[in-house]
Write a protein that holds these residues in place. Sequence first.
Motif, mmCIF file in Angstrom:
data_model
loop_
_atom_site.group_PDB
_atom_site.id
_atom_site.type_symbol
_atom_site.label_atom_id
_atom_site.label_comp_id
_atom_site.label_asym_id
_atom_site.label_seq_id
_atom_site.Cartn_x
_atom_site.Cartn_y
_atom_site.Cartn_z
ATOM 1 N N LEU A 112 -5.519 -4.934 -1.453
ATOM 2 C CA LEU A 112 -4.677 -4.337 -2.485
ATOM 3 C C LEU A 112 -4.072 -3.023 -2.000
ATOM 4 C CD1 LEU A 112 -6.774 -4.979 -5.736
ATOM 5 C CD2 LEU A 112 -4.717 -6.159 -4.957
ATOM 6 N N ALA A 113 -4.851 -2.260 -1.235
ATOM 7 C CA ALA A 113 -4.313 -1.015 -0.673
ATOM 8 C C ALA A 113 -3.194 -1.310 0.322
ATOM 9 C CB ALA A 113 -5.431 -0.217 -0.011
ATOM 10 N N ALA B 135 -1.623 -8.578 -6.946
ATOM 11 C CA ALA B 135 -0.564 -7.698 -6.471
ATOM 12 C C ALA B 135 0.836 -8.223 -6.757
ATOM 13 C CB ALA B 135 -0.731 -7.449 -4.972
ATOM 14 N N PHE C 43 -1.251 -4.057 0.331
ATOM 15 C CA PHE C 43 -0.106 -4.604 -0.397
ATOM 16 C C PHE C 43 0.670 -3.518 -1.135
ATOM 17 C CE2 PHE C 43 -2.351 -8.969 -0.826
ATOM 18 C CZ PHE C 43 -1.994 -9.255 0.476
ATOM 19 N N SER C 44 -0.017 -2.438 -1.522
ATOM 20 C CA SER C 44 0.678 -1.362 -2.222
ATOM 21 C C SER C 44 1.677 -0.640 -1.323
ATOM 22 C CB SER C 44 -0.337 -0.356 -2.779
ATOM 23 O OG SER C 44 -1.033 0.302 -1.720
ATOM 24 N N HIS C 45 1.501 -0.732 0.000
ATOM 25 C CA HIS C 45 2.427 -0.098 0.948
ATOM 26 C C HIS C 45 3.444 -1.092 1.513
ATOM 27 C CE1 HIS C 45 -1.058 2.679 0.965
ATOM 28 N NE2 HIS C 45 -0.150 3.609 1.155
ATOM 29 N N ASP D 243 6.740 -3.113 1.813
ATOM 30 C CA ASP D 243 8.123 -2.905 1.381
ATOM 31 C C ASP D 243 8.602 -4.133 0.614
ATOM 32 O OD1 ASP D 243 10.666 -2.033 1.002
ATOM 33 O OD2 ASP D 243 11.279 -2.104 3.103
ATOM 34 N N THR D 244 8.846 -3.960 -0.673
ATOM 35 C CA THR D 244 9.277 -5.100 -1.486
ATOM 36 C C THR D 244 10.670 -5.577 -1.113
ATOM 37 O OG1 THR D 244 10.076 -3.560 -3.189
ATOM 38 C CG2 THR D 244 7.828 -4.410 -3.423
ATOM 39 N N ARG E 212 -10.336 -5.184 -2.061
ATOM 40 C CA ARG E 212 -9.971 -3.766 -2.193
ATOM 41 C C ARG E 212 -9.058 -3.287 -1.066
ATOM 42 N NH1 ARG E 212 -8.989 -1.212 -6.283
ATOM 43 N NH2 ARG E 212 -7.105 -0.963 -5.106
ATOM 44 N N SER F 86 -7.864 -5.051 -11.476
ATOM 45 C CA SER F 86 -7.993 -4.229 -10.280
ATOM 46 C C SER F 86 -9.055 -3.144 -10.461
ATOM 47 C CB SER F 86 -6.644 -3.590 -9.942
ATOM 48 O OG SER F 86 -6.754 -2.759 -8.804
ATOM 49 N N LYS F 87 -9.095 -2.538 -11.640
ATOM 50 C CA LYS F 87 -10.116 -1.525 -11.908
ATOM 51 C C LYS F 87 -11.510 -2.140 -11.967
ATOM 52 C CE LYS F 87 -7.321 1.965 -12.199
ATOM 53 N NZ LYS F 87 -7.350 3.040 -11.165
ATOM 54 N N ARG G 159 -3.811 -4.697 -14.036
ATOM 55 C CA ARG G 159 -4.360 -3.378 -13.707
ATOM 56 C C ARG G 159 -5.839 -3.286 -14.088
ATOM 57 N NH1 ARG G 159 -2.049 1.446 -12.454
ATOM 58 N NH2 ARG G 159 -3.221 3.337 -12.937
#
Length: 303
Positions: free
Chosen positions: A193-194, A113, A196-198, A200-201, A190, A124-125, A121
């Motif tokens: 990663l979900a 991440a 971390f995608s939310h 706030d950077t 999994r 991750s897939k 990517r």
Amino acid sequence: MASATEHPTETPVTPEMPGPTRRPGTTRTVRASRAWLWALPPVALLSLVFLYPLALVVQQSFQPDSGGTSLEPYADVFASAAFREALWTTVWLALASTAGCLVLGFVLALVIAFVPFPGARAVSKFIDVFLSFPSFLITLALLFVYGSVGMANGLWTDLTGAAEGPFQFLTTPWGVVLAEITFFTPFVVRPLLAAFSHLDTAQLEAASSLGARAPRIIGRVILPEALPALAAGGSLVLVLCLNEFGIVLFTGAKGVTTLPTLVYAKAILESDYPGACVVAVVNVLISVGLYALYRVVSRRAGA
């Protein structure tokens, strides 16, 4: 001359007849009845395919070979040293594997991440695809590499001329732990990663601009945000490890007997069906309790 005043003709308005009205309670009752009608076929199918065999297992656990209905099978199983050892082995293997999955999954999720590298990517897939692999396939792969006659031992014997290689850990309980960590770690990666995608950077950039180093950013910013996902993934992995059968069987670990393998041994090898049903009921109760815990944690984590 007198002028006549014309009065417009007024059309009488006929009031509309009010239609039949339904009470709110009646509407809710009708909707609930329709919902039950739609739910009845799948519930009936689930009861026939799953609940009825499970009820037979529970019934058989109260029927000793001597006949009648009693708690004798439970007393015999609980008094046996094999059951207590299998229960302890199942618990500590599941806890050790879950701890390893949490640590390794957290590190891998951090790298994927937040560390830019070519192919992130694709990795991750691949994790999504890895989740569909059967557990025995991963165990066989480890056996090909680290087994007694695997590639690593073969390379060692070719180079040194020794009779056998040094990699013999797959036939020990730690080999089971390694195989379960290898297989179940993606179940932790999994949800992380979900989560971390939310994240706030801007928080990461602010902490970095204030001079915080990577370990402090991970401990103060990233880890608190990842705790719900870690708890949800860890709970799921713990449930799966408690019920794992294929990995323990395919590693061939000596002296490692878990509750699922004990059910197999009693039912197939010893023909002790009441005893096997007792162990199965205990295993189901533990799994259902942990699954309820997993659902609570997942709901709080928003999963």
